[in-house]
Design a protein around this motif. Structure first.
Motif, PDB file in Angstrom:
ATOM      1  N   VAL A   1     -16.790 -33.059  41.315  1.00 32.01           N
ATOM      2  CA  VAL A   1     -16.801 -32.463  40.130  1.00 32.01           C
ATOM      3  C   VAL A   1     -15.595 -32.192  39.600  1.00 32.01           C
ATOM      4  N   GLU A   2     -14.380 -31.795  40.532  1.00 33.65           N
ATOM      5  CA  GLU A   2     -13.179 -31.432  39.593  1.00 33.65           C
ATOM      6  C   GLU A   2     -12.543 -32.762  39.070  1.00 33.65           C
ATOM      7  N   SER A   3     -13.130 -34.056  39.717  1.00 30.66           N
ATOM      8  CA  SER A   3     -12.388 -35.155  39.059  1.00 30.66           C
ATOM      9  C   SER A   3     -12.858 -35.656  37.828  1.00 30.66           C
ATOM     10  N   VAL A   4     -13.955 -35.095  37.391  1.00 34.07           N
ATOM     11  CA  VAL A   4     -14.755 -35.493  36.165  1.00 34.07           C
ATOM     12  C   VAL A   4     -14.807 -34.182  35.162  1.00 34.07           C
ATOM     13  N   LYS A   5     -14.669 -32.812  35.417  1.00 34.95           N
ATOM     14  CA  LYS A   5     -14.896 -31.876  34.566  1.00 34.95           C
ATOM     15  C   LYS A   5     -13.608 -30.982  34.829  1.00 34.95           C
ATOM     16  N   ASP A   6     -13.421 -30.292  33.824  1.00 33.22           N
ATOM     17  CA  ASP A   6     -12.469 -29.145  33.968  1.00 33.22           C
ATOM     18  C   ASP A   6     -13.173 -27.820  34.219  1.00 33.22           C
ATOM     19  N   TYR A   7     -13.788 -27.762  35.084  1.00 32.67           N
ATOM     20  CA  TYR A   7     -14.705 -26.447  35.793  1.00 32.67           C
ATOM     21  C   TYR A   7     -13.550 -25.663  36.662  1.00 32.67           C
ATOM     22  N   ASN A   8     -14.031 -24.305  36.543  1.00 32.26           N
ATOM     23  CA  ASN A   8     -13.451 -23.281  37.385  1.00 32.26           C
ATOM     24  C   ASN A   8     -14.523 -23.303  38.505  1.00 32.26           C
ATOM     25  N   ILE A   9     -14.379 -24.062  39.783  1.00 32.34           N
ATOM     26  CA  ILE A   9     -15.487 -23.797  40.598  1.00 32.34           C
ATOM     27  C   ILE A   9     -15.253 -22.558  41.835  1.00 32.34           C
ATOM     28  N   GLU A  10     -16.317 -21.808  41.817  1.00 32.05           N
ATOM     29  CA  GLU A  10     -16.404 -20.732  42.246  1.00 32.05           C
ATOM     30  C   GLU A  10     -16.500 -20.808  43.928  1.00 32.05           C
ATOM     31  N   TYR A  11     -17.758 -21.807  43.762  1.00 33.52           N
ATOM     32  CA  TYR A  11     -18.410 -21.907  45.290  1.00 33.52           C
ATOM     33  C   TYR A  11     -19.055 -23.038  45.511  1.00 33.52           C
ATOM     34  N   VAL A  12     -18.951 -23.580  46.602  1.00 32.59           N
ATOM     35  CA  VAL A  12     -19.700 -24.929  46.790  1.00 32.59           C
ATOM     36  C   VAL A  12     -20.796 -24.401  48.151  1.00 32.59           C
ATOM     37  N   GLU A  13     -21.928 -24.536  47.952  1.00 29.07           N
ATOM     38  CA  GLU A  13     -22.843 -24.304  48.824  1.00 29.07           C
ATOM     39  C   GLU A  13     -23.709 -25.464  49.290  1.00 29.07           C
ATOM     40  N   PRO A  14     -23.681 -25.669  50.732  1.00 28.85           N
ATOM     41  CA  PRO A  14     -24.525 -26.683  51.373  1.00 28.85           C
ATOM     42  C   PRO A  14     -26.110 -26.056  51.284  1.00 28.85           C
ATOM     43  N   LEU A  15     -27.080 -26.921  50.900  1.00 32.45           N
ATOM     44  CA  LEU A  15     -28.443 -26.624  50.831  1.00 32.45           C
ATOM     45  C   LEU A  15     -29.180 -27.455  51.878  1.00 32.45           C
ATOM     46  N   GLU A  16     -29.639 -26.810  52.725  1.00 34.57           N
ATOM     47  CA  GLU A  16     -30.825 -27.626  53.784  1.00 34.57           C
ATOM     48  C   GLU A  16     -31.732 -26.654  54.050  1.00 34.57           C
ATOM     49  N   GLY A  17     -32.808 -27.321  54.627  1.00 32.45           N
ATOM     50  CA  GLY A  17     -33.934 -26.620  55.182  1.00 32.45           C
ATOM     51  C   GLY A  17     -34.534 -25.714  53.965  1.00 32.45           C
ATOM     52  N   ASN A  18     -35.267 -24.565  54.376  1.00 38.28           N
ATOM     53  CA  ASN A  18     -36.086 -23.640  53.422  1.00 38.28           C
ATOM     54  C   ASN A  18     -35.292 -23.443  52.188  1.00 38.28           C
ATOM     55  N   HIS A  19     -33.797 -23.164  52.239  1.00 40.08           N
ATOM     56  CA  HIS A  19     -33.184 -22.841  51.318  1.00 40.08           C
ATOM     57  C   HIS A  19     -33.325 -24.251  50.100  1.00 40.08           C
TER      58      HIS A  19
END
Length: 72
Positions: A37-55
């Motif tokens: 994401v950082e290599s393409v966009k100038d975003y302020n990333i707050e959190y990166v959350e892994p998603l698996e299973g029920n979530h």
């Protein structure tokens, strides 16, 4: 693995919950997801959350669920 990236549109603004946006990316690690994401966009990333299973299944039901692909 699928990751949900929570971000602000600009690194110049102070993060506020009301303006937080999200996107979904497929990557091997949280670090790789953030780098993609950082290599393409100038975003302020707050959190990166892994998603698996029920979530992950819950997120897939959202009309906004779409995996973002970045051109290399």
């Amino acid at each position: 693995m699928i990751f949900k990236v929570l971000y602000q549109d600009s690194v110049k603004r102070t993060p506020r919950r009301e303006t937080t946006k999200s996107l979904y990316v497929e990557a091997n690690t949280e670090v790789e997801a953030r780098s993609m994401v950082e290599s393409v966009k100038d975003y302020n990333i707050e959190y990166v959350e892994p998603l698996e299973g029920n979530h992950l299944e819950y997120e897939k039901k959202s009309p906004d669920f779409k995996i973002t692909e970045f051109e290399k």
